[in-house]
Design a protein around this motif. Structure first.
Motif, short mmCIF file in Angstrom:
data_model
loop_
_atom_site.label_atom_id
_atom_site.label_comp_id
_atom_site.label_asym_id
_atom_site.label_seq_id
_atom_site.Cartn_x
_atom_site.Cartn_y
_atom_site.Cartn_z
N MET A 143 35.06 39.63 37.60
CA MET A 143 34.87 38.77 39.00
C MET A 143 36.19 38.03 39.39
O MET A 143 36.22 38.14 40.60
CB MET A 143 33.55 37.67 38.70
CG MET A 143 32.36 38.47 38.63
SD MET A 143 31.73 39.56 39.81
CE MET A 143 32.26 41.23 39.06
N GLU A 144 36.69 37.49 38.59
CA GLU A 144 38.18 36.99 38.86
C GLU A 144 38.99 37.79 39.54
O GLU A 144 39.82 37.62 40.45
CB GLU A 144 38.77 36.24 37.62
CG GLU A 144 38.07 35.10 37.36
CD GLU A 144 38.50 34.33 35.75
OE1 GLU A 144 39.29 35.15 35.08
OE2 GLU A 144 37.92 33.59 35.25
N LYS A 145 39.05 39.08 39.09
CA LYS A 145 39.81 40.29 39.57
C LYS A 145 39.34 40.72 41.04
O LYS A 145 40.41 40.55 41.74
CB LYS A 145 39.98 41.37 38.51
CG LYS A 145 41.00 41.43 37.42
CD LYS A 145 40.75 42.71 36.57
CE LYS A 145 40.98 43.92 37.25
NZ LYS A 145 41.05 45.27 36.58
N TYR A 146 38.10 40.60 41.11
CA TYR A 146 37.67 40.97 42.33
C TYR A 146 37.99 39.76 43.42
O TYR A 146 38.45 40.29 44.67
CB TYR A 146 36.08 41.15 42.03
CG TYR A 146 35.27 41.27 43.58
CD1 TYR A 146 35.76 42.35 44.26
CD2 TYR A 146 34.45 40.32 43.99
CE1 TYR A 146 35.09 42.60 45.32
CE2 TYR A 146 33.62 40.58 45.07
CZ TYR A 146 33.97 41.72 45.81
OH TYR A 146 33.36 41.90 47.03
N VAL A 147 37.71 38.63 42.96
CA VAL A 147 38.06 37.28 43.99
C VAL A 147 39.74 37.48 44.32
O VAL A 147 40.09 37.33 45.60
CB VAL A 147 37.69 36.13 43.28
CG1 VAL A 147 38.41 35.17 44.17
CG2 VAL A 147 36.10 36.10 43.42
N ASN A 148 40.29 37.78 43.29
CA ASN A 148 42.00 37.88 43.41
C ASN A 148 42.14 38.93 44.42
O ASN A 148 43.06 38.86 45.24
CB ASN A 148 42.76 37.97 42.14
CG ASN A 148 42.84 36.70 41.37
OD1 ASN A 148 42.38 35.55 41.82
ND2 ASN A 148 42.83 37.01 39.97
N SER A 149 41.77 40.09 44.12
CA SER A 149 42.02 41.16 44.99
C SER A 149 41.53 40.76 46.66
O SER A 149 42.49 41.30 47.36
CB SER A 149 41.28 42.43 44.55
OG SER A 149 39.89 42.33 44.67
N ILE A 150 40.51 40.32 46.89
CA ILE A 150 40.00 40.17 48.33
C ILE A 150 40.63 39.14 49.02
O ILE A 150 40.72 38.89 50.12
CB ILE A 150 38.35 39.97 48.27
CG1 ILE A 150 37.81 38.85 47.43
CG2 ILE A 150 37.64 41.34 47.88
CD1 ILE A 150 36.19 38.62 47.61
N GLU A 151 40.89 37.87 48.08
CA GLU A 151 41.71 36.82 48.69
C GLU A 151 43.11 37.33 49.34
O GLU A 151 43.80 36.29 50.12
CB GLU A 151 41.90 35.58 47.71
CG GLU A 151 40.56 34.99 47.29
CD GLU A 151 41.11 33.82 46.56
OE1 GLU A 151 41.64 34.03 45.60
OE2 GLU A 151 40.24 32.59 46.55
N LYS A 152 43.77 38.35 48.90
CA LYS A 152 45.06 38.93 49.41
C LYS A 152 44.79 39.49 50.71
O LYS A 152 45.85 39.76 51.40
CB LYS A 152 45.63 40.07 48.28
CG LYS A 152 45.94 39.37 47.12
CD LYS A 152 46.47 40.34 46.23
CE LYS A 152 46.72 39.84 44.71
NZ LYS A 152 47.16 40.83 43.80
#
Length: 321
Positions: A143-152
């Protein structure tokens, strides 16, 4: 194998057949029956039969039994899966609140009848604890990876924006789940006890029907021997109504349950840990990304929002638990 071919195994000749969700209602001159085709392993089928035998030995009557074929079989192999037949029980009786009250009492009776103390092994408990920690940490990392990817991204979809907005709150729930799991581990090692019960596996109001003032569990396909907390966590999540949540209702459910079958203190910690971990909310992100149902974005947002509301409602209960 078609429904008529399956019904021939039971010497049933339908007068009316009605498809109702995953179940087919079959009306005959011998009464009405529920026919379901599903996929079950041999282990699952053996467990269901073992459970039925155990219920009969214990005189536990709050379940809908399987109907045997004319050859004495409990399941019919269809080529794509297995089919089984039960008596049809009309489940429209009673209000939702009354149904949930009866369900939780019957669940406590079920757990009480089947409870068994397991031989305590600190090594086994430690392995279970570490396995759960690793599983949850892996899920959080995803989930952290997912959030980091969409925040970019410059532009976020409505669902992604909603998910990011609530992510910090979800991480707090993860921390609370870890704290309660640590408490469970410390307490169970100190108490040197662990018990198991027969768990329905998907204990929710949709798998419980009332008729003639009596309640019956249906669909034991996911049944398993495990901690009573497994069924309780599933029931609590399924009975919390988003945007209409009443803390007193869930607290009353737990009081009714413990009147029949009291939880150990360490089991309460494990229950809190199960309920705090936001797995159902994380699953909504997976559902959005796969979008197998081709839902519009707004439907994904609504589902996510409902799950967040359920988590917030459960949190209010657990603060005093």
């Amino acid at each position: 194998m078609s429904d008529p071919a399956v019904l021939f195994q039971y010497d049933l000749y339908p007068e009316r057949v009605v498809r109702m969700g995953k179940v087919t209602k079959v009306e005959t001159d011998r009464g009405s029956f529920a026919l379901k085709e599903t996929k079950l392993s041999k282990e699952q089928m053996d467990r269901i039969l073992s459970i039925e035998d155990r219920f009969k030995q214990l005189h536990f009557e709050n379940f809908v039994p399987l109907v045997r074929t004319k050859y004495g079989d409990s399941f019919v192999f269809t080529g794509t899966g297995v089919a089984y037949l039960t008596p049809w029980v009309d489940g429209g009786e009673g209000q939702a609140a009354q149904k949930e009250e009866n369900l939780i009492i019957n669940l406590a009776e079920l757990h009480g009848y089947t409870a068994r103390d397991q031989a305590f092994s600190e090594e086994v408990i430690k392995q279970s604890y570490q396995k759960m920690i690793l599983m949850r940490e892996s899920r959080q990392f995803e989930m952290e990876k997912y959030v980091n990817s969409i925040e970019k991204r410059i532009y976020l979809s409505p669902f992604e924006l909603t998910f990011v907005t609530h992510f910090h709150q979800l991480m707090k729930y993860c921390d609370l789940a870890k704290t309660r799991l640590d408490n469970w581990y410390e307490q169970v090692v100190e108490a040197k006890r662990y018990r198991s019960v027969f768990c329905h596996g998907k204990c929710s109001p949709s798998h419980y029907v009332m008729n003639g003032g009596k309640g019956y569990f249906i669909n034991f396909e996911r049944s398993v021997v495990d901690t009573p907390v497994r069924d309780l966590a599933y029931f609590i999540r399924s009975s919390v109504h988003p945007f209409q949540f009443n803390t007193a209702t869930t607290t009353a459910h737990m009081t009714r349950y413990e009147t029949q079958f009291s939880l150990f203190e360490e089991e309460k910690e494990l229950l809190a840990s199960y309920l705090y971990f936001p797995e159902p909310v994380f699953n909504s992100a997976l559902l959005f990304n796969e979008n197998r149902q081709s839902w519009p974005h707004i439907k994904h947002v609504r589902l996510f929002t409902k799950k967040i509301e359920v988590m917030n409602g459960i949190h209010n209960v657990l603060q005093s638990f």
